[in-house]
Design a protein around this motif. Sequence first.
Motif, PDB file in Angstrom:
ATOM      1  N   HIS A   3     -13.817  -0.661 -33.051  1.00  0.00           N
ATOM      2  CA  HIS A   3     -14.146  -2.026 -31.565  1.00  0.00           C
ATOM      3  C   HIS A   3     -13.216  -1.648 -30.984  1.00  0.00           C
ATOM      4  CE1 HIS A   3     -17.091  -4.683 -29.617  1.00  0.00           C
ATOM      5  NE2 HIS A   3     -15.830  -5.221 -29.717  1.00  0.00           N
ATOM      6  N   GLU A   6     -12.695   1.536 -29.045  1.00  0.00           N
ATOM      7  CA  GLU A   6     -13.580   2.058 -27.359  1.00  0.00           C
ATOM      8  C   GLU A   6     -13.982   0.890 -26.808  1.00  0.00           C
ATOM      9  OE1 GLU A   6     -17.573   1.215 -30.079  1.00  0.00           O
ATOM     10  OE2 GLU A   6     -17.039   2.991 -31.279  1.00  0.00           O
ATOM     11  N   THR A   7     -13.689  -0.543 -26.653  1.00  0.00           N
ATOM     12  CA  THR A   7     -13.618  -0.998 -25.366  1.00  0.00           C
ATOM     13  C   THR A   7     -12.330  -0.925 -24.766  1.00  0.00           C
ATOM     14  OG1 THR A   7     -13.999  -2.726 -27.051  1.00  0.00           O
ATOM     15  CG2 THR A   7     -13.432  -3.924 -24.978  1.00  0.00           C
TER      16      THR A   7
END
Length: 107
Positions: A3, A6-7
């Motif tokens: 995550h 991805e961010t």
Amino acid sequence: MDHEKETFAARVAAVLGELYSASRMPVLVLRRRGEIVAANATAIAKYGYSEAEFTAMRVHDLVTDGRDLTAEIERVILDDGSILTRRPHRKKDGSIIYVLPSAFRCS
């Protein structure tokens, strides 16, 4: 991809916009320690690695002389845009390409 990566990759893609997604030049998005968090389609085609393979690598995995580029990456971040030295990079098939990277801070 986790995550956090991805961010970060999404933020960079938003900042770079067309330069990232439509560029005919390979673009690798790195964190300070050289972790690859994103690669545009041109980089994927040029190097032969999938995006998942790229994001499991560090840029140091691509250089053929085995150098740790952390100090050089830090210098580029501080200088905000310095051109790095021309470097040989290893493609997935083992062949060598020469790249002239440039870098700038995205956050």
